[in-house]
Design an enzyme around this catalytic site. Structure first.
Site: not given
Ligand SMILES: NC(=O)c1ncn([C@@H]2O[C@H](COP(=O)(O)O)[C@@H](O)[C@H]2O)c1NC=O
Length: 524
Positions: A142, A285
């Site tokens: 922070k 596929h």
């Protein structure tokens, strides 16, 4: 407010569980004149190196206590981390309180995930939930405008370089802060997931916890997604069982894996790895254009390839055993996008490397395959248990003979193979098989009769005397009639249609054996 670009590193707080690389780091910091403050085990290591260090308890005047549950949780530590030195008021308050600021915090957390994975008791797991560490890490992250936070030993080299350069720049501290919050967020997801599913059942008996979290780490930016105009990337699960899976596969040769390569390779592995005997799946596929078992991998590959050699061109091959030189030679004859195997016998990779473009992957068969799968929908995600083999109804001894003579052991074995293999075919799925190999696959059609036509057409003459599996029941007798006309000798399907009688009648009239499994295997 003024911006502190470079903050010289003069005072560091060191509190790490993973002490790898610590010796080089603290030696370097000490030589650069950095003052060190540290917690119990870390301080002992530093002292043992003959490097001066202030113990946190000497700084706070409060002993580390409760078996380490309280070490750094003290205002003298946290004020030193959290003071925003761009603010005169904060600097003044530190002076009034007699607190010295930290310029660098080096910390990593107790091994919570590893403790859970080791099968430890709940109490042991709870003890490994780090409290003081995340508090320090979050505080420093922070306060990145004033403090640098380092959570990974991989960054220690950069720390020493920054010390020599007069401190980390603001941009570097911002990047380190983002990394630090990722470290604690991923840690908290692991803790919250364990608490909500293992420690206590928040699912109210449904098996699905009240909250699901997952964390993913970027592994690669791909050339593009399903199509060239779609940017794409690969992220690795930080909680995957064993940390492996396809996303952790090692590539030995060939071009970079594409998005579609990953999708097809995943489907191929899933199909091949479910078989106990040597098995090969060839995928295009996301659908198998050939799937077979054999006495060895070369035989399984020959038979899988023979199913549909036209479609196998440009396919993705998965095998559940090490690739032999014989199989490698066969594969090298056909244009193949990807081959994935748990290992390669001596000489096999060299044979495959003769093909410039084939991607060769090593990926062990998952010891603990993922039990749950996710599918994103807009605004949410669907979860389901994976359709692994050994679902109820997969064992032929549980099947019901709906019509015809009981199948011979050979035919029953083929039916069992077809039934297993058809679950890897997109619905509506019809799979024709003979001698442990698919011979015709009808996939992804929006009605079952078309899938039957496709499977029979692809099988050609091989349909005669083959067996057929259907992933779901036949709503009408038209599909089975196509199979019967094609010469199929036996059919396995879930049964359960209101018009089952029509299908049974069609089979009975043709003398075709049909089993009901009572289980469905849709794959969408
Ligand atoms: N309780 C605390 O105040 C506290 N402060 C730091 N730790 C952790 O203690 C570990 C380092 O301990 P040591 O230096 O004693 O080996 C680090 O993983 C750090 O995250 C703490 N431990 C647990 O919460």
């Amino acid at each position: 407010m003024t911006t502190l670009d470079q903050v010289p590193i003069r005072r560091a707080l060191v509190s790490v569980y993973d002490k790898s690389g610590l010796e080089e780091l603290v030696r370097g910091l000490h030589e650069a004149g950095v003052t060190l403050v540290s917690t119990g085990g870390s301080a002992a290591l530093i002292e043992g190196l003959g490097i001066p260090v202030t113990k946190v308890e000497d700084l706070t005047g409060f002993p580390e206590c409760l078996d380490g549950r309280v070490k750094t949780l003290h205002p003298k530590v946290h004020a030193g981390i959290l003071a925003d030195r761009r603010l005169d008021s904060h600097v003044q308050q530190l002076a009034d309180l007699g607190v010295e600021p930290f310029d660098l915090v080096v910390s990593n957390l107790y091994p919570f995930r590893e403790t859970v994975a080791s099968g430890a008791t709940p109490d042991e797991c709870v003890e490994q939930i780090d409290i003081g560490g995340p508090s320090m890490v979050r505080a420093a992250a922070k306060n990145h405008p004033s403090v640098a936070i380092v959570t990974s030993p991989a960054r220690y080299g950069e720390v020493l370089a920054a010390v020599a350069a007069g401190g980390f720049t603001l941009a570097q501290r911002q990047r380190l802060a983002a990394e630090a919050f990722t470290h604690t967020a991923s840690y908290d997801v692991a803790v919250a997931s364990w608490m909500g599913s293992v420690l206590t059942d928040t699912s109210e008996g449904t098996g699905f916890p009240a909250w699901v979290g997952a964390t993913w780490e970027k592994a690669a930016v791909l050339r593009y997604g399903e199509n060239p105009h779609q940017p794409a990337a690969l992220y690795r699960s930080e909680s995957a069982p064993g940390g492996g899976g396809l996303a952790g596969a090692e590539q030995l040769h060939g071009k970079e894996m594409s998005y579609n390569n990953y999708v097809d390779t995943d489907a191929a592995r899933r199909a091949a790895n479910d078989f106990a005997e040597p098995a090969v799946a060839i995928i295009k596929h996301a659908n198998p254009c050939g799937i077979a078992v054999g006495a060895d991998v070369a035989e399984a590959h020959r038979r899988a390839h023979a199913c549909d050699p036209v479609s196998a061109f440009g396919g993705v091959i998965a095998v559940n055993r090490p690739v032999s030189v014989e199989m490698a030679r066969q594969v090298a004859e056909v244009f193949t996008e990807v081959i994935v195997a748990p290992a390669y016998e001596e000489g096999a990779v060299e044979v495959l490397q003769g093909k410039k473009n084939i991607r060769i992957l090593v990926c062990p068969v998952d010891e603990h395959p993922e039990a749950v799968e996710f599918r994103r929908i807009s605004g949410g995600v669907l979860l389901q248990h994976v359709d692994h083999v050994d679902a109820e109804g997969d064992d032929p001894s549980t099947w019901t003979l709906a019509t015809g003579e009981a199948a011979s052991p050979e035919v029953l074995a083929d039916l069992a193979f077809a039934w297993k293999a058809c679950r890897y075919v997109k619905s509506n799925a019809i799979l024709l098989a003979k001698d442990g190999a698919s011979v015709g696959v009808g996939m992804g059609q929006v009605n079952r009769v078309d899938s039957c036509r496709l499977a029979v057409e692809r099988a050609g003459e091989r349909a005669r005397g083959s067996v057929a599996a259907s992933d779901a029941f036949f709503p009408f007798e038209d599909g089975p009639q196509v199979l019967i006309d094609g010469g199929v000798a036996a059919i396995v399907q879930p049964g359960g249609s209101v018009r089952d009688e029509l299908t049974i009648e069609a089979c009975k009239a043709a003398g075709v054996t049909m089993y009901f499994t009572g289980t469905r295997h849709f794959a969408h």
